[in-house]
Design a protein around this motif. Structure first.
Motif, PDB file in Angstrom:
ATOM      1  N   PRO A   1       0.837  -1.201   0.000  1.00 30.13           N
ATOM      2  CA  PRO A   1       0.000   0.000   0.000  1.00 30.13           C
ATOM      3  C   PRO A   1       0.874   1.254   0.000  1.00 30.13           C
ATOM      4  O   PRO A   1       2.053   1.196   0.369  1.00 30.13           O
ATOM      5  N   PRO A   2       0.314   2.398  -0.408  1.00 33.08           N
ATOM      6  CA  PRO A   2       1.085   3.653  -0.409  1.00 33.08           C
ATOM      7  C   PRO A   2       1.578   4.005   0.992  1.00 33.08           C
ATOM      8  O   PRO A   2       0.955   3.643   1.990  1.00 33.08           O
ATOM      9  N   PHE A   3       2.686   4.731   1.045  1.00 35.23           N
ATOM     10  CA  PHE A   3       3.231   5.176   2.327  1.00 35.23           C
ATOM     11  C   PHE A   3       2.213   6.029   3.076  1.00 35.23           C
ATOM     12  O   PHE A   3       2.110   5.963   4.289  1.00 35.23           O
ATOM     13  N   ILE A   4       1.466   6.863   2.334  1.00 33.13           N
ATOM     14  CA  ILE A   4       0.551   7.817   2.965  1.00 33.13           C
ATOM     15  C   ILE A   4      -0.568   8.190   1.998  1.00 33.13           C
ATOM     16  O   ILE A   4      -0.384   8.142   0.785  1.00 33.13           O
ATOM     17  N   GLU A   5      -1.730   8.542   2.550  1.00 35.99           N
ATOM     18  CA  GLU A   5      -2.891   8.962   1.762  1.00 35.99           C
ATOM     19  C   GLU A   5      -3.309  10.363   2.200  1.00 35.99           C
ATOM     20  O   GLU A   5      -3.004  10.786   3.323  1.00 35.99           O
ATOM     21  N   VAL A   6      -4.045  11.065   1.350  1.00 42.04           N
ATOM     22  CA  VAL A   6      -4.576  12.382   1.705  1.00 42.04           C
ATOM     23  C   VAL A   6      -5.457  12.226   2.946  1.00 42.04           C
ATOM     24  O   VAL A   6      -6.251  11.299   3.040  1.00 42.04           O
ATOM     25  N   GLY A   7      -5.255  13.122   3.916  1.00 36.97           N
ATOM     26  CA  GLY A   7      -6.016  13.092   5.164  1.00 36.97           C
ATOM     27  C   GLY A   7      -5.281  12.396   6.297  1.00 36.97           C
ATOM     28  O   GLY A   7      -5.670  12.520   7.455  1.00 36.97           O
ATOM     29  N   ASP A   8      -4.206  11.665   5.969  1.00 32.11           N
ATOM     30  CA  ASP A   8      -3.430  10.972   7.005  1.00 32.11           C
ATOM     31  C   ASP A   8      -2.585  11.964   7.787  1.00 32.11           C
ATOM     32  O   ASP A   8      -2.141  12.986   7.261  1.00 32.11           O
ATOM     33  N   GLU A   9      -2.332  11.611   9.050  1.00 32.77           N
ATOM     34  CA  GLU A   9      -1.426  12.401   9.871  1.00 32.77           C
ATOM     35  C   GLU A   9       0.009  12.084   9.462  1.00 32.77           C
ATOM     36  O   GLU A   9       0.354  10.937   9.200  1.00 32.77           O
ATOM     37  N   VAL A  10       0.832  13.121   9.396  1.00 37.44           N
ATOM     38  CA  VAL A  10       2.232  12.994   8.990  1.00 37.44           C
ATOM     39  C   VAL A  10       3.108  13.384  10.170  1.00 37.44           C
ATOM     40  O   VAL A  10       2.846  14.374  10.839  1.00 37.44           O
ATOM     41  N   LYS A  11       4.135  12.597  10.419  1.00 42.06           N
ATOM     42  CA  LYS A  11       5.115  12.906  11.459  1.00 42.06           C
ATOM     43  C   LYS A  11       6.428  13.292  10.795  1.00 42.06           C
ATOM     44  O   LYS A  11       6.790  12.749   9.749  1.00 42.06           O
TER      45      LYS A  11
ATOM     46  N   GLN B   1       8.946  10.976   8.665  1.00 40.60           N
ATOM     47  CA  GLN B   1       8.178   9.846   8.133  1.00 40.60           C
ATOM     48  C   GLN B   1       8.387   9.778   6.622  1.00 40.60           C
ATOM     49  O   GLN B   1       8.359  10.785   5.928  1.00 40.60           O
ATOM     50  N   VAL B   2       8.606   8.573   6.102  1.00 43.09           N
ATOM     51  CA  VAL B   2       8.792   8.391   4.659  1.00 43.09           C
ATOM     52  C   VAL B   2       7.453   8.628   3.955  1.00 43.09           C
ATOM     53  O   VAL B   2       6.429   8.051   4.326  1.00 43.09           O
ATOM     54  N   LEU B   3       7.482   9.497   2.931  1.00 46.97           N
ATOM     55  CA  LEU B   3       6.278   9.832   2.177  1.00 46.97           C
ATOM     56  C   LEU B   3       6.240   9.167   0.805  1.00 46.97           C
ATOM     57  O   LEU B   3       5.176   8.851   0.289  1.00 46.97           O
ATOM     58  N   CYS B   4       7.424   8.970   0.215  1.00 43.88           N
ATOM     59  CA  CYS B   4       7.494   8.380  -1.117  1.00 43.88           C
ATOM     60  C   CYS B   4       8.933   7.962  -1.391  1.00 43.88           C
ATOM     61  O   CYS B   4       9.816   8.182  -0.574  1.00 43.88           O
ATOM     62  N   ILE B   5       9.120   7.374  -2.566  1.00 45.59           N
ATOM     63  CA  ILE B   5      10.456   7.017  -3.039  1.00 45.59           C
ATOM     64  C   ILE B   5      10.643   7.662  -4.406  1.00 45.59           C
ATOM     65  O   ILE B   5       9.722   7.664  -5.230  1.00 45.59           O
ATOM     66  N   ILE B   6      11.832   8.201  -4.622  1.00 46.56           N
ATOM     67  CA  ILE B   6      12.183   8.705  -5.948  1.00 46.56           C
ATOM     68  C   ILE B   6      13.339   7.858  -6.455  1.00 46.56           C
ATOM     69  O   ILE B   6      14.379   7.767  -5.809  1.00 46.56           O
TER      70      ILE B   6
ATOM     71  N   ALA C   1       9.103  13.527   5.430  1.00 47.21           N
ATOM     72  CA  ALA C   1       8.454  14.776   5.832  1.00 47.21           C
ATOM     73  C   ALA C   1       9.403  15.559   6.726  1.00 47.21           C
ATOM     74  O   ALA C   1      10.141  14.973   7.511  1.00 47.21           O
ATOM     75  N   ASP C   2       9.367  16.872   6.592  1.00 47.40           N
ATOM     76  CA  ASP C   2      10.189  17.692   7.472  1.00 47.40           C
ATOM     77  C   ASP C   2       9.353  18.507   8.456  1.00 47.40           C
ATOM     78  O   ASP C   2       9.866  19.360   9.158  1.00 47.40           O
ATOM     79  N   VAL C   3       8.035  18.208   8.508  1.00 45.73           N
ATOM     80  CA  VAL C   3       7.131  18.827   9.478  1.00 45.73           C
ATOM     81  C   VAL C   3       6.081  17.814   9.918  1.00 45.73           C
ATOM     82  O   VAL C   3       5.845  16.818   9.232  1.00 45.73           O
ATOM     83  N   ASP C   4       5.456  18.079  11.059  1.00 42.92           N
ATOM     84  CA  ASP C   4       4.282  17.317  11.497  1.00 42.92           C
ATOM     85  C   ASP C   4       3.054  17.993  10.900  1.00 42.92           C
ATOM     86  O   ASP C   4       3.013  19.219  10.763  1.00 42.92           O
ATOM     87  N   GLY C   5       2.042  17.206  10.552  1.00 47.53           N
ATOM     88  CA  GLY C   5       0.819  17.803  10.024  1.00 47.53           C
ATOM     89  C   GLY C   5      -0.123  16.769   9.446  1.00 47.53           C
ATOM     90  O   GLY C   5      -0.040  15.583   9.750  1.00 47.53           O
ATOM     91  N   ILE C   6      -1.024  17.242   8.599  1.00 50.82           N
ATOM     92  CA  ILE C   6      -2.008  16.408   7.906  1.00 50.82           C
ATOM     93  C   ILE C   6      -1.754  16.546   6.411  1.00 50.82           C
ATOM     94  O   ILE C   6      -1.627  17.657   5.894  1.00 50.82           O
TER      95      ILE C   6
ATOM     96  N   PHE D   1       3.995  17.058  -2.372  1.00 52.31           N
ATOM     97  CA  PHE D   1       2.955  16.979  -1.354  1.00 52.31           C
ATOM     98  C   PHE D   1       2.690  18.354  -0.748  1.00 52.31           C
ATOM     99  O   PHE D   1       3.596  19.191  -0.699  1.00 52.31           O
ATOM    100  N   ALA D   2       1.464  18.540  -0.244  1.00 56.93           N
ATOM    101  CA  ALA D   2       1.128  19.689   0.591  1.00 56.93           C
ATOM    102  C   ALA D   2       0.701  19.149   1.941  1.00 56.93           C
ATOM    103  O   ALA D   2      -0.163  18.272   2.028  1.00 56.93           O
ATOM    104  N   ILE D   3       1.312  19.657   3.003  1.00 55.05           N
ATOM    105  CA  ILE D   3       1.015  19.215   4.362  1.00 55.05           C
ATOM    106  C   ILE D   3       0.483  20.402   5.142  1.00 55.05           C
ATOM    107  O   ILE D   3       1.109  21.467   5.173  1.00 55.05           O
ATOM    108  N   GLN D   4      -0.671  20.223   5.774  1.00 57.76           N
ATOM    109  CA  GLN D   4      -1.243  21.242   6.657  1.00 57.76           C
ATOM    110  C   GLN D   4      -0.466  21.180   7.961  1.00 57.76           C
ATOM    111  O   GLN D   4      -0.568  20.210   8.696  1.00 57.76           O
ATOM    112  N   SER D   5       0.324  22.200   8.228  1.00 52.54           N
ATOM    113  CA  SER D   5       1.187  22.220   9.413  1.00 52.54           C
ATOM    114  C   SER D   5       0.349  22.306  10.680  1.00 52.54           C
ATOM    115  O   SER D   5      -0.665  23.000  10.723  1.00 52.54           O
ATOM    116  N   LEU D   6       0.771  21.599  11.712  1.00 47.14           N
ATOM    117  CA  LEU D   6       0.062  21.617  12.994  1.00 47.14           C
ATOM    118  C   LEU D   6       0.567  22.727  13.898  1.00 47.14           C
ATOM    119  O   LEU D   6       0.063  22.892  14.999  1.00 47.14           O
ATOM    120  N   LEU D   7       1.565  23.478  13.476  1.00 47.87           N
ATOM    121  CA  LEU D   7       2.121  24.552  14.305  1.00 47.87           C
ATOM    122  C   LEU D   7       1.281  25.785  14.267  1.00 47.87           C
ATOM    123  O   LEU D   7       0.634  26.140  13.399  1.00 47.87           O
TER     124      LEU D   7
END
Length: 156
Positions: A97-107, A110-115, A126-131, A150-156
């Motif tokens: 399965p994918p590392f992450i989906e839209v709406g998931d919490e990100v730490k 955390q690995v988001l993808c592979i290039i 990821a370099d920030v915590d968020g959604i 990716f776009a991550i909604q920052s929790l800060l």
């Protein structure tokens, strides 16, 4: 005729394109032709507000300007961009399965993808915590340096 390519100069051009929000650059010098293009998100173009003239006091309107919630939300968006040219993969292998989906919490970290670049698999973290708000690239598609992933909604 041999022309040396200075990759530092090309990276400067790419950074300038990002700073000036340019989508296309082309130059030809002594038979060497360089074209650089970058994708822009349809969301960016759609979210540019139209400029409306403010009503004047003699128009008799009580006007209260409210900031759109999308603009407030966009202020806290953090974008993960590609550090290299390669192929984007959302999962470690085709059967996983994918590392992450839209709406998931990100730490952070955390690995988001592979290039994949030059037969090497590079984990992008990821370099920030968020959604996770948006994924800009399709699985298995080629990507460019500096392209939004990716776009991550920052929790800060």
């Amino acid at each position: 005729m041999s022309t040396n390519i200075d990759y530092r100069e090309i990276n400067k051009i790419i950074k300038l394109m990002e700073e000036k929000n340019l989508t296309h650059f082309e130059i030809e010098v002594e038979g060497l032709k360089i074209k650089i293009s970058r994708n822009t998100s349809p969301l960016e173009a759609a979210s540019i507000p139209a400029i409306k003239p403010s009503p004047t006091p003699d128009e008799g309107e009580n006007f209260v300007q409210q900031e759109p919630s999308l603009e407030k939300k966009k202020d806290k968006l953090h974008y993960i961009t590609s550090p290299m040219v390669g192929t984007f993969y959302r999962a470690p292998d085709p059967s996983s399965p994918p590392f992450i989906e839209v709406g998931d919490e990100v730490k952070k970290n955390q690995v988001l993808c592979i290039i994949e670049a030059m037969k090497l698999m590079n984990e992008i973290e990821a370099d920030v915590d968020g959604i996770l708000e948006e994924i800009y690239v399709e699985n298995g598609k080629p990507i460019e340096y500096g392209q939004r992933l990716f776009a991550i909604q920052s929790l800060l």
